[in-house]
Design an enzyme around this catalytic site. Structure first.
Site, mmCIF file in Angstrom:
data_model
loop_
_atom_site.group_PDB
_atom_site.id
_atom_site.type_symbol
_atom_site.label_atom_id
_atom_site.label_comp_id
_atom_site.label_asym_id
_atom_site.label_seq_id
_atom_site.Cartn_x
_atom_site.Cartn_y
_atom_site.Cartn_z
ATOM 1 C CB SER A 15 -0.903 0.018 1.239
ATOM 2 O OG SER A 15 -1.538 1.275 1.331
ATOM 3 C CE LYS A 66 -11.842 0.341 -1.249
ATOM 4 N NZ LYS A 66 -11.705 1.101 -2.491
ATOM 5 N N GLY A 127 -17.065 -1.659 -16.551
ATOM 6 C CA GLY A 127 -17.211 -2.432 -15.315
ATOM 7 C C GLY A 127 -18.451 -2.021 -14.557
ATOM 8 C CB ALA A 131 -14.002 -0.428 -8.625
ATOM 9 C CG ASN A 151 -20.043 -5.491 -16.194
ATOM 10 O OD1 ASN A 151 -18.822 -5.345 -16.057
ATOM 11 N ND2 ASN A 151 -20.742 -6.343 -15.458
ATOM 12 N N GLY A 239 -4.156 5.120 -12.142
ATOM 13 C CA GLY A 239 -4.856 5.505 -10.925
ATOM 14 C C GLY A 239 -4.030 6.209 -9.863
HETATM 15 P P1 ATR Z 1 -14.401 -4.463 -7.775
HETATM 16 O O1 ATR Z 1 -14.761 -4.270 -6.342
HETATM 17 O O2 ATR Z 1 -12.927 -4.335 -8.071
HETATM 18 O O3 ATR Z 1 -15.227 -3.631 -8.692
HETATM 19 P P2 ATR Z 1 -16.037 -6.684 -8.479
HETATM 20 O O4 ATR Z 1 -17.184 -6.102 -7.743
HETATM 21 O O5 ATR Z 1 -15.768 -8.166 -8.375
HETATM 22 O O6 ATR Z 1 -14.672 -6.008 -8.083
HETATM 23 O O7 ATR Z 1 -16.219 -6.310 -10.029
HETATM 24 C C1 ATR Z 1 -15.260 -6.671 -11.001
HETATM 25 C C2 ATR Z 1 -15.621 -6.003 -12.332
HETATM 26 O O8 ATR Z 1 -14.593 -6.275 -13.288
HETATM 27 C C3 ATR Z 1 -16.907 -6.527 -12.952
HETATM 28 O O9 ATR Z 1 -17.504 -5.495 -13.696
HETATM 29 C C4 ATR Z 1 -16.376 -7.642 -13.869
HETATM 30 O O10 ATR Z 1 -17.231 -7.975 -14.934
HETATM 31 P P3 ATR Z 1 -18.438 -9.036 -14.712
HETATM 32 O O11 ATR Z 1 -19.463 -8.331 -13.887
HETATM 33 O O12 ATR Z 1 -18.923 -9.351 -16.068
HETATM 34 O O13 ATR Z 1 -17.809 -10.189 -13.996
HETATM 35 C C5 ATR Z 1 -15.143 -6.977 -14.401
HETATM 36 N N1 ATR Z 1 -14.110 -7.898 -14.920
HETATM 37 C C6 ATR Z 1 -13.177 -8.576 -14.209
HETATM 38 N N2 ATR Z 1 -12.379 -9.285 -15.025
HETATM 39 C C7 ATR Z 1 -12.800 -9.036 -16.295
HETATM 40 C C8 ATR Z 1 -12.359 -9.455 -17.586
HETATM 41 N N3 ATR Z 1 -11.321 -10.281 -17.745
HETATM 42 N N4 ATR Z 1 -13.033 -8.993 -18.664
HETATM 43 C C9 ATR Z 1 -14.095 -8.152 -18.526
HETATM 44 N N5 ATR Z 1 -14.550 -7.713 -17.330
HETATM 45 C C10 ATR Z 1 -13.909 -8.143 -16.222
#
Ligand code: ATR
Length: 276
Positions: A15, A66, A127, A131, A151, A239
């Protein structure tokens, strides 16, 4: 004795928050000490309680706690309620105030540090997880022309549209639905970068002046930023600015003072092995 603060997470050793807040405290002459706390899964509540008993005044909360932090809060700011996640605790007597400074951090970085206005712009948010949810309201507060949420699993994007529909113009779909998107700002809020993956992006997302923004902070250029660069995007950001700006917002909640962020961002960029 200095006031005690900490960031709690799992893992936590990498971190940058202790560096950032120590820098803020030095700059603003605040008598405070900020450390990194590791908590085992299932030990979050006990670790927070112990820190509080030791005199802790506040905390930052990072992955994967979180949501638990949200549930533990006895009071919530409006932005934490909307995000359904808490990244900042402020301890006051018997109250535990939960806030979420992530979205404000992103919006400040884009509008101030990157000098890119959000108002009237076409924004694509990639996404629909935690986040993404955390930054939707702060982005809509700047009144973009449209906020498109793409998404892989379209249903999750539709749920977010339902939650935030009253706050602005939201469109949702799969990535391929935005093939002629012509977006001004494209923000990667997926966790794909963590695994060095990339959602399947169509080529027509960007325009000549697009800003490609990856919410992940990384020592290496992410797959998303590399893709954007290959598509001819000149304006790229990771970021690091959001990380420092969300920290500044937490610092303000605790101490009532806004630290200067530019120099801290510069110091973190110097520690990287690459420049965008
Ligand atoms: P965070 O708290 O980091 O947002 P999360 O709630 O698990 O973690 O959400 C992860 C996000 O990344 C989701 O939008 C996920 O898409 P899905 O809802 O379809 O699963 C997206 N994501 C993660 N890996 C991905 C990948 N390889 N390609 C496309 N989307 C991805």
């Amino acid at each position: 004795m200095p006031d005690l603060y900490a960031v709690i997470g799992n893992p936590i050793s990498h971190s940058k928050s202790p560096f950032i807040h120590t820098e803020f405290a030095r700059q603003t002459k605040q008598a405070m000490q900020y450390s990194a706390l590791f908590a085992s899964l299932g030990d979050f509540v006990a670790t927070v309680k112990k820190f509080r008993e030791q005199g802790g005044k506040g905390m930052n909360i990072t992955v994967p706690f979180k949501l638990e932090a949200f549930e533990q809060s006895t009071q919530l700011t409006e932005r934490a309620k909307q995000a359904q996640a808490v990244n900042t605790f402020k301890f006051d007597d018997d109250q535990l105030l939960g806030d979420n400074t992530d979205g404000a951090g992103l919006a400040h970085d884009i509008t101030i540090n990157l000098d890119t206005s959000i108002a009237t712009k076409r924004i694509l948010l990639m996404g629909a997880g935690g986040a993404a949810r955390g930054v939707i309201l702060p982005l809509l507060e700047y009144q973009p022309a449209v906020l498109a949420i793409a998404n892989r699993t379209a249903k999750k994007a539709q749920d977010l549209k339902q939650q935030f529909d009253d706050h602005g113009h939201i469109m949702v779909g799969n990535y391929a639905d935005f093939i002629d998107g012509n977006f001004d700002i494209i923000i990667n809020a997926t966790s794909a970068s963590l695994n060095n993956e990339l959602p399947q992006l169509p080529a027509g997302l960007f325009n000549d002046n697009s800003l490609a923004y990856d919410m992940m902070y990384s020592n290496e250029p992410t797959r998303f930023l590399t893709f954007a660069k290959q598509q001819g995007v000149k304006h790229l950001a990771d970021g690091v600015g959001m990380l420092v700006e969300q920290a500044a917002e937490s610092f303000f909640l605790w101490r009532g003072i806004r630290p200067d962020t530019k120099n801290t961002i510069h110091l973190l960029n110097q520690q990287k092995q690459h420049y965008l």
